[in-house]
Design an enzyme around this catalytic site. Sequence first.
Site, PDB file in Angstrom:
ATOM      1  N   HIS A  93      44.906  14.513  71.567  1.00 49.93           N
ATOM      2  CA  HIS A  93      43.984  13.573  70.933  1.00 49.93           C
ATOM      3  C   HIS A  93      44.725  12.814  69.835  1.00 49.93           C
ATOM      4  CE1 HIS A  93      40.423  11.725  69.381  1.00 49.93           C
ATOM      5  NE2 HIS A  93      40.532  12.347  68.209  1.00 49.93           N
ATOM      6  N   ASP A 130      44.399  10.025  67.153  1.00 52.63           N
ATOM      7  CA  ASP A 130      43.555   9.132  66.363  1.00 52.63           C
ATOM      8  C   ASP A 130      44.328   7.868  66.014  1.00 52.63           C
ATOM      9  OD1 ASP A 130      41.057  10.648  65.839  1.00 52.63           O
ATOM     10  OD2 ASP A 130      42.430  12.086  64.929  1.00 52.63           O
ATOM     11  N   ASP A 147      35.822  13.681  70.126  1.00 55.20           N
ATOM     12  CA  ASP A 147      35.827  13.675  68.664  1.00 55.20           C
ATOM     13  C   ASP A 147      34.787  12.803  67.980  1.00 55.20           C
ATOM     14  OD1 ASP A 147      36.864  14.781  66.354  1.00 55.20           O
ATOM     15  OD2 ASP A 147      38.368  13.226  66.075  1.00 55.20           O
ATOM     16  N   ASP A 205      44.719  17.682  68.225  1.00 51.98           N
ATOM     17  CA  ASP A 205      45.207  16.438  67.633  1.00 51.98           C
ATOM     18  C   ASP A 205      46.730  16.372  67.689  1.00 51.98           C
ATOM     19  OD1 ASP A 205      42.575  16.034  67.084  1.00 51.98           O
ATOM     20  OD2 ASP A 205      42.754  16.135  64.900  1.00 51.98           O
ATOM     21  N   HIS A 260      36.605   6.169  65.831  1.00 49.37           N
ATOM     22  CA  HIS A 260      35.616   7.008  65.158  1.00 49.37           C
ATOM     23  C   HIS A 260      36.042   7.474  63.767  1.00 49.37           C
ATOM     24  CE1 HIS A 260      38.116   9.646  67.788  1.00 49.37           C
ATOM     25  NE2 HIS A 260      38.166  10.390  66.710  1.00 49.37           N
TER      26      HIS A 260
END
Length: 1085
Positions: A173, A175, A287, A424, A569
């Site tokens: 993941h 971000d 998430d 993450d 997000h």
Amino acid sequence: MKLSRQFTVFGSAIFCVVVFSLYLMLDHLQLDHSKNPSNNGQLSILQEKIDHLERLLAENNEIISNIRDSIINLSKSVKDGRGGLEAGNQSRATMPGAVLTPPLVLPVQPEDCQFAARSYSKSAEGVQMLEVYDLLAFDNPDGGVWKQGFDITYEGHEWDQEPLQVFVVPHSHNDPGWLKTFDDYYRDQTQHILNNMVVKLHEDVRRKMLWSEISYFSKWWENIDVQKRDAVRSLIERGQLEIATGGWVMPDEANAHYFGIIDQLLEGHQWLEKNLGVKPRSGWAVDPFGHSPTMAYLLKRAGLSNMLIQRVHYSVKKHFAAQKTLEFFWRQNWDPDSSTDILCHMMPFYSYDIPHTCGPDPKICCQFDFKRLPGGRISCPWRVPPQAITDDNVQERALMLLDQYRKKSQLFRTKVVLAPLGDDFRYTEASEWDQQFQNYQKLFDYMNSHPELHVQARFGTISDFFAALRVTADVDPLTSSSPLLPVVSGDFFTYADRDDHYWSGYFTSRPFYKRLDRLLESYLRAAEILYSFALSSLKKHDRLNDFPSVENYKLLTEARRNMGLFQHHDAIAGTGKDWVVIDYGTRLFHSILNLKHIMVNSAHWLVLKNKGEYSHQPSVPFLQMVTIGSKRNTLNAIVLKCVPVCLRVLVVYNPTEQERLTVVTVYVNTPQVRVQTAAGHAVTAQVSAVWEEPTQASSEAYQRLQSKEGGVKQEVRLAFVWYGTTSNRDKSGAYLFLPDGEAKEYSPKRPPVIRVTRGAIFSEVTTVFEHVTHSLRLNNIQGVEGQSVEISNTVDIRGEFNREIAMRITSDLNSSDRFFTDLNGYQIQPRRMMAKLPLQANFYPMTTTSYIQDEHLRLTLLTAQSLGVASLKNGQLEVIMDRRLMQDDNRGLGQGVQDNKITANTFRLLLERRSSSDAREQVRPSSFPSLLSHISSMFLNHPVIPMAVGLSYGHLHTAPYRPLRSSLPCDIHLVNLRTIQAGEGPGPSEEAALILHRRGFDCTFASRNTGLLCATTWGKVSAINHYFICELFSLSPSSLKICLLTVMLSFSLFLSISSICISLSICYLSIISVFYCSCPIEQQA
């Protein structure tokens, strides 16, 4: 007059035909009755036919009335010298600047009301989230190893007849900004993950990997060579690498508007199609902090069949696990059948990290996260480390892991188990790839080689898992239904991950940037449409080489991607580090400036009367969009400086598909001005002071507005309140809202300064408090904007300590515990104030709309920025406007929210009388705004855009530009007209994506004096508009590529690609009007 007489004759002929047809029908009925006078059975049939005839009479009376009105309007058009071509069947086609008069009664076709008026019926296997919330106690007992759940057991023989299928899905993941900026994350981590992926997946064809964020993937793709690109394509073809969702980011689902969600999804999907030839099949959302059915609908309409969600309230997860409803078909509240269903998997445990994905016991699952092997940089918090798999321990470790898989499978209705393997920014180092894949492969080999275990375990992608699930659950590929899986309707807000820790704070955190995002969305849409029209017109005039089409398209692409990045997000949510938020804001602001250049360049060509005089001069632009400065907080206002003998040309761009009466604000350096239209008609104007300080007017600028006559006054009871934060250990932060009890009344230290402005255009009361400058404005115009009260709050809490400021609106409406909020500006979700929940749990996201109602009235609050909203008491609405918090809330950010800006929040308050109410609406899971509310919200979020012709271009003549001759139907909204990128290079292609939204609306409101200049017509538009838009774009039924994405939202009308291409008359009305601002000669001295 000859043409007028022709219209009259034509209308009379139609009238005669209608009357004669009715006479023949009645005569036919009488003959049928005379043939069978004694047959009682025929009497009932006759009665039915008579009833049907009465309905036909009513409909024909309405048709005749419409014909009469059309003839009158067309006759007026002929008298005005405009001809019949400019008159459509939705509204009066008017020349820009001419006075528009809204009809006394809004023409609404009864068939257009059927969607919102449908009765609600839940399927036998249906799960409605409103009912689930009523059912749950929302307690939090200790569940054992699964703290928020319960003890899971099994017999051991459940898989004797059908083996357990386990799909372990490696993922990382990433971000696009959070603790680091997007570029820093890419440099330090993401590029290494993707580089290692190519090498490590090629080492063993059994290895799989999942990726979702195209923003990162595209940046990496630009920096790799051809050989590596070919290797990536081969991994995709072999099914080792899957791109899930395919959006530019994994968007927030609470604050993001559906325009932004669609646009980032379209940007990602177009990139995939162009570079990889890939179309995503499954969604992946591990998430976002709560989940919206809007996202489910958009994924379904984008061609995806499956989706996965994670962050859902722990009590809801526990309930779904106990009922074995964690896998379901997610259906829209307003859908009576299965047309919107999408197969959804809800992850059952606390998080998406490895300790919480293999089974219910995180202490055991952590032992199978081989990045945490002894000697590494991270370890298991349960103090039992993983063990490398060897021949000596493989049996014991495989059985331990299989036990978790089996327990997890007990929460589902099939014997197919999903076990994500990631977290993450995982797999940054090559060593982690080896640790995870080699050790897991040894475990899989042992399990699969022992038939007595009745298990098949493997690496897989998310679509591999869903394919097996569909087979096992006997999902019908045509109807998307299954005898095993239930149907769920509703949303999953507000999210709580433990105790009373509700994530309702991020609905408001960093409101300055939430407002900036909405402004960028408005500018992006406006620029997209103008650019598309300009490009088409330039091609027809063979002047494309004279226009900076490629340079502007690069700016347009950059703006799309910057806006898409902010839908992430941790971006629009306001939950990033301070310097990351600054990076987002810089991108947004630069894109706004670039979009202004695109609009100026495009409008230059479109409004120039003599196209032969066109010349692009970037150093001296023909049109200007100059703002007056940040102190006045007016990004949409421009400055017109008049010199002696001054004539300034003002171009006003209406970016909506509706004709509108609106107020335009322009700053001038003298009050001695007059305004007229391009046709020479005087425009009513009002000159007001511009206030630099609460009690000091500017000596340099005056506020100038223009409008039409008419107005409505409405009273509101409005107050401001403070929330503090709890004294407990866990306090409010960027994510969490943990107040110290009910709100306290706002009591300023000093008496406020009150300014009252009255004029022909608007009247306004401005109250200046220490922390809020609050304005209430009533526009004295006949249009939509004259139907509501405009509320502006400029908030400044930079000096406060752990405080949140809210606006509370109180009315006499008997709303009980029921209120309504929108989801992503797309649909309305009914809410209930639940006393069994803490105060913070009753706040919900408000993207554009919230309202309360009783049997007689509805009070609607429309917003130009996403914020958190609640109705904590009968007749109240309460909006959190800003938050200043001094500490972290222990969700990973590591800081509070202390970078507050002076923030302008804009609202409109609309009070509507209901003509009827239905007792069934108390149990109906859907609700709809009125048409007036829809249009008011659109005008609020898409204001007109003024531009001034440069002083050096006064000799060039301009003309209004109208791509269509009349408004679209009231319930049709053009979401975007988006030029598609060329197959090669960064420039535009000859294709465009048309995105339409037909809105569902509530017809139980008074239709008199709405100010609307449109009607509803079953979704149809006039043949004149159809002809005009087709001529503009040279469309034919075979030009299908104009329709790459079509979204029909909130309405049970779905059109095929071919029919949309033919019916592109369902399109856009853009009016670029021209006004002249001049200084009277006697004032030149």
